[in-house]
Structures are given as structure tokens and as C-alpha cells.
Design a protein around this motif. Structure first.
Motif, PDB file in Angstrom:
ATOM      1  N   VAL A 168       0.600  -1.591   0.000  1.00  8.93           N
ATOM      2  CA  VAL A 168       0.378   0.205   0.852  1.00  8.93           C
ATOM      3  C   VAL A 168       0.585   1.423   0.065  1.00  8.93           C
ATOM      4  O   VAL A 168       0.979   2.095  -0.963  1.00  8.93           O
ATOM      5  CB  VAL A 168      -0.728   0.310   1.017  1.00  8.93           C
ATOM      6  N   ARG A 169       1.815   1.288   0.861  1.00  5.14           N
ATOM      7  CA  ARG A 169       2.800   2.586   0.909  1.00  5.14           C
ATOM      8  C   ARG A 169       3.382   2.524  -0.524  1.00  5.14           C
ATOM      9  O   ARG A 169       3.710   3.672  -0.991  1.00  5.14           O
ATOM     10  CB  ARG A 169       4.087   1.680   2.115  1.00  5.14           C
ATOM     11  N   ILE A 170       4.029   1.882  -1.228  1.00  2.47           N
ATOM     12  CA  ILE A 170       4.621   1.430  -3.081  1.00  2.47           C
ATOM     13  C   ILE A 170       4.069   2.016  -3.571  1.00  2.47           C
ATOM     14  O   ILE A 170       3.954   3.348  -4.703  1.00  2.47           O
ATOM     15  CB  ILE A 170       4.632   0.638  -3.289  1.00  2.47           C
ATOM     16  N   VAL A 171       2.306   1.789  -3.334  1.00  2.00           N
ATOM     17  CA  VAL A 171       1.257   2.291  -4.228  1.00  2.00           C
ATOM     18  C   VAL A 171       1.031   3.869  -3.984  1.00  2.00           C
ATOM     19  O   VAL A 171       0.511   4.690  -4.750  1.00  2.00           O
ATOM     20  CB  VAL A 171       0.163   1.497  -4.227  1.00  2.00           C
ATOM     21  N   ASN A 172       1.152   4.488  -2.922  1.00  2.00           N
ATOM     22  CA  ASN A 172       0.215   5.367  -2.747  1.00  2.00           C
ATOM     23  C   ASN A 172       1.744   6.607  -3.183  1.00  2.00           C
ATOM     24  O   ASN A 172       1.790   7.489  -3.553  1.00  2.00           O
ATOM     25  CB  ASN A 172       0.825   6.124  -1.293  1.00  2.00           C
ATOM     26  N   GLU A 173       3.113   6.277  -2.822  1.00  2.00           N
ATOM     27  CA  GLU A 173       4.590   6.543  -3.364  1.00  2.00           C
ATOM     28  C   GLU A 173       3.802   6.986  -4.730  1.00  2.00           C
ATOM     29  O   GLU A 173       4.222   8.048  -5.160  1.00  2.00           O
ATOM     30  CB  GLU A 173       5.804   5.991  -2.875  1.00  2.00           C
ATOM     31  N   ARG A 174       3.902   5.862  -5.445  1.00  2.00           N
ATOM     32  CA  ARG A 174       3.989   5.704  -7.026  1.00  2.00           C
ATOM     33  C   ARG A 174       2.775   6.864  -7.559  1.00  2.00           C
ATOM     34  O   ARG A 174       2.701   7.644  -8.217  1.00  2.00           O
ATOM     35  CB  ARG A 174       3.445   4.604  -7.222  1.00  2.00           C
ATOM     36  N   ARG A 175       1.920   6.835  -6.475  1.00  2.00           N
ATOM     37  CA  ARG A 175       0.714   7.956  -6.822  1.00  2.00           C
ATOM     38  C   ARG A 175       0.914   9.666  -6.541  1.00  2.00           C
ATOM     39  O   ARG A 175       0.428  10.180  -7.373  1.00  2.00           O
ATOM     40  CB  ARG A 175      -0.216   7.520  -6.125  1.00  2.00           C
ATOM     41  N   LEU A 176       1.386   9.804  -5.154  1.00  2.00           N
ATOM     42  CA  LEU A 176       2.108  10.566  -4.850  1.00  2.00           C
ATOM     43  C   LEU A 176       2.463  11.684  -6.157  1.00  2.00           C
ATOM     44  O   LEU A 176       3.089  13.114  -6.591  1.00  2.00           O
ATOM     45  CB  LEU A 176       2.696  10.881  -3.503  1.00  2.00           C
ATOM     46  N   GLU A 177       4.356  10.601  -6.637  1.00  2.00           N
ATOM     47  CA  GLU A 177       4.861  10.655  -7.562  1.00  2.00           C
ATOM     48  C   GLU A 177       4.380  11.573  -8.953  1.00  2.00           C
ATOM     49  O   GLU A 177       4.863  12.542  -9.567  1.00  2.00           O
ATOM     50  CB  GLU A 177       6.250   9.535  -7.699  1.00  2.00           C
TER      51      GLU A 177
END
Length: 368
Positions: free
Chosen positions: A146-155
Motif C-alpha cells: 500500500v505504501r508503494i502504491v501511495n508513493e507512486r501515486r504521489l510521484e
């Protein structure tokens, strides 16, 4: 970029309701071999939601507090199940909110406390311990995903914002360049024609009247083009048609100079090429009027298969140039920037007794 804390009270309420409901069912299902719920049990169950509510400000202390309340609930002999929710939620939040080292450290402490409790109560079953390890590890892996998905979305959002800012900056630069070209040409033309009108108003009223009419047309033109450029600053305002090569005849007529316009193989071109070509011719005529008054000017456009060639040549001044020192000095660099922006070139320099500007603008394949 962290999320806002507005959701924390709702999450704490969800955890509280879930723990109370599951506690009721677990206590009923485990009646006879686990202690029934009492006031102390409900107090321990309330600790977890409070820790969730305060977790953003005190991540480590609240996670330890929720784990301690969970252990106390189990040691007191109450039903298995409900108090596992709070520590799990807090471990998940630690990972998602970027505190990974703290999260994995607390996950290890959670494993030790759960397995230690099982072994102290006589449940020394390696299968049971493996199940606990698997459950905690699965929770942490899901949190990491979930953290990885959120970070990619924010990026992606940051990249989109940066691209929007870059495009806005380029648009402002384009507008500034458009305003410079419009103002430089028309104000110079107005200045020249006003000087002519003042000089001839007594001796030759008809020619003075022609100069004043040119001033009127030029002032109307500059106001219209400025309005067209500035309209893009208004949200939702339509973008007015920009100057193109179809308006060269009008530009030549208003220049107040003896200009010969030649077109070889004329055809419609992409808007960005037409706009750049028009501005290059406009700036060249402005420079000729400023530095070579009385000169004959020749404008030639050659529409090749792969490029548009623009040549603006004057024969040299036949009278003093009163405006030669009043320019901004950005005319030729500005034309060169326009040509370079399209991948083309521009050369300007003396040609015989006069001056010549030659620009080569590449044409896209679809326009050939």
C-alpha cells in the motif's frame, strides 16, 4: 507528503466499534475457558482506539500503548481476537506513513510478545508460532505494498504538477515574446508615422493625413493583438487566432516602407511555424524602419519541402535614422530564439550597403 489527520477520528471510531462487537462475539464463543467481559476488559478495549486517535502525534508511544493493552487483555484471561485489531492498525499506519524502521521494529516486538505469551501459557506449538509469524508478516507486506502504491501515486501527481508549472512558464515566456514583438513593431511604426505627420502637416497635409491614418490602424492593431495575448490569462477565455502568414500583405501595407513581398510555392503551414515566420518578418521590418529609413525592403518566402526560408533584405538607409538608438537590443536575439525553438536557424548581418535577415524553419513531415 502526508495525509491530513481528518480521517483519524473516524478510524478510531471504526476500531472501537469493531473491537467491542468482536469482543462480545468472541467472549460468547469462548465462554467456559476464557474470562467474561467486565469493566476492566472494556477499559482495555478502549485504549486501542484512543491510541489510534493520537497516533499521528505520538507514533511510537501509541503503538507501544496499544500493544501493552492487548497483552494485558490476554494476560487477564479475556477472549482472544478483539484486541489484536488496534496493534495491527497501528503497525499498518506506521508503514504507510513512512516510519518503516519503527514499524518493523514494533512488528518484531509484537511477535515476541505474542509468541512469548503463547509459550508462557503452555502453547509451545511450532505450528501456532508459525501462524503468528505468518499473520504479522502478511500484515507488514500488505502495508508495504500500500505504501508503494501511495508513493507512486504521489510521484505521478508531483510530476503532473511540475509539468503543468513548466507549461505555464513556457506560456508566460511565449506571451512576453508576443507582447515584445507586437509592441516593438507597432510603437516604432507609430513613432515614425507621427514624426512624418508633424513634419509634413503644413507642407503636405495629404501625406500627413495618410501618416495619421496609419497611426490609427497601427494603434488599433496593437490593442487587438495585446487583447488576444492577454486573454489567455483569464480562466476559460478563448484563445484568439494568432498572427499568420496570411496577414503579411496587411503587415507590409502598414509598415510605411517600400516593401516587395515574394512568395515561392506558398501553402498553409503549421500554426507554430506561421506564427514564428510572421514575427520574424515583422521584427525585420521594424529593424529596417528603425535603422534604414527610406530603404527598399525585399521580403522573400521560399516554401521548400522540408523547410521554410525567409529572407528580408534592405538596401540601406537613405536618410538619418532617428530611432536607431531607441531599440531594446532584443530584436535579433528574439528572432533567433523563435527559430531555434522550432529547430531552425537565423543569420543576420550586413548585405552590401544594407542588411539581411535569413531564417530557415524546418517543416514537419505531415505539412510537406
Amino acid at each position: 507528503m502526508r495525509r491530513k489527520s481528518g480521517f483519524d477520528p473516524y478510524l478510531a471510531l471504526i476500531v472501537a466499534v469493531a473491537q467491542m462487537v468482536i469482543a462480545r462475539g468472541a467472549s460468547w464463543g469462548q465462554a467456559g475457558w476464557r474470562e467474561p467481559l467486565d469493566g476492566r476488559a472494556f477499559a482495555l478495549l478502549a485504549v486501542g482506539p484512543v491510541m489510534v486517535l493520537l497516533h499521528r502525534r505520538f507514533p511510537l508511544l501509541t503503538t507501544i500503548g496499544a500493544l501493552a493493552a492487548c497483552d494485558a487483555f490476554l494476560v487477564a484471561g479475556y477472549a482472544y481476537g478483539p484486541t489484536f485489531i488496534s496493534p495491527s492498525v497501528l503497525l499498518f499506519l506506521l508503514v504507510v506513513r513512512g516510519r518503516r524502521t519503527m514499524a518493523w521494529s514494533m512488528a518484531g516486538l509484537t511477535l515476541l510478545s505474542f509468541i512469548g505469551y503463547a509459550w508462557t501459557t503452555g502453547t509451545r506449538d511450532f505450528f501456532h508460532s508459525g501462524a503468528i509469524i505468518t499473520a504479522v508478516m502478511l500484515l507488514m507486506v500488505v502495508a508495504e505494498l500500500v505504501r508503494i502504491v501511495n508513493e507512486r501515486r504521489l510521484e505521478r501527481e508531483r510530476t503532473a504538477e511540475e509539468e503543468a508549472r513548466r507549461q505555464a512558464s513556457e506560456e508566460r515566456l511565449t506571451m512576453a515574446q508576443e507582447l515584445h514583438d507586437v509592441l516593438a513593431h507597432n510603437i516604432s511604426l507609430i513613432h515614425v508615422q507621427a514624426s512624418t505627420a508633424l513634419h509634413l502637416i503644413d507642407a503636405n497635409p495629404e501625406q500627413a493625413r495618410t501618416a495619421l491614418a496609419t497611426i490609427k490602424t497601427a494603434s488599433k492593431e496593437v490593442l487587438g493583438e495585446m487583447r488576444s495575448v492577454l486573454n489567455v490569462l483569464r480562466e476559460g477565455a478563448p484563445r484568439s487566432p494568432t498572427a499568420g502568414l496570411d496577414r503579411l500583405d496587411e503587415l507590409v501595407e502598414r509598415s510605411g516602407q517600400r516593401v516587395t513581398l515574394e512568395r515561392d510555392g506558398a501553402r498553409p503551414l503549421p500554426p507554430q511555424v506561421e506564427r514564428a515566420a510572421y514575427r520574424i518578418v515583422q521584427e525585420s521590418l521594424t529593424n529596417a524602419g528603425r535603422h534604414a529609413p527610406g530603404a527598399d525592403v525585399r521580403v522573400r518566402l521560399e516554401y521548400g519541402q522540408d523547410e521554410l526560408v525567409i529572407r528580408v533584405t534592405d538596401t540601406g538607409a537613405t536618410s538619418p535614422a532617428p530611432l536607431s538608438d531607441e531599440g531594446s537590443g532584443n530584436g535579433i536575439p528574439g528572432m533567433r530564439e523563435r527559430a531555434s525553438a522550432l529547430g531552425g536557424t537565423l543569420v543576420a548581418g550586413p548585405s552590401g550597403a544594407g542588411f539581411q535577415v535569413e531564417a530557415r524553419l524546418p517543416l514537419p513531415e505531415e505539412s510537406s
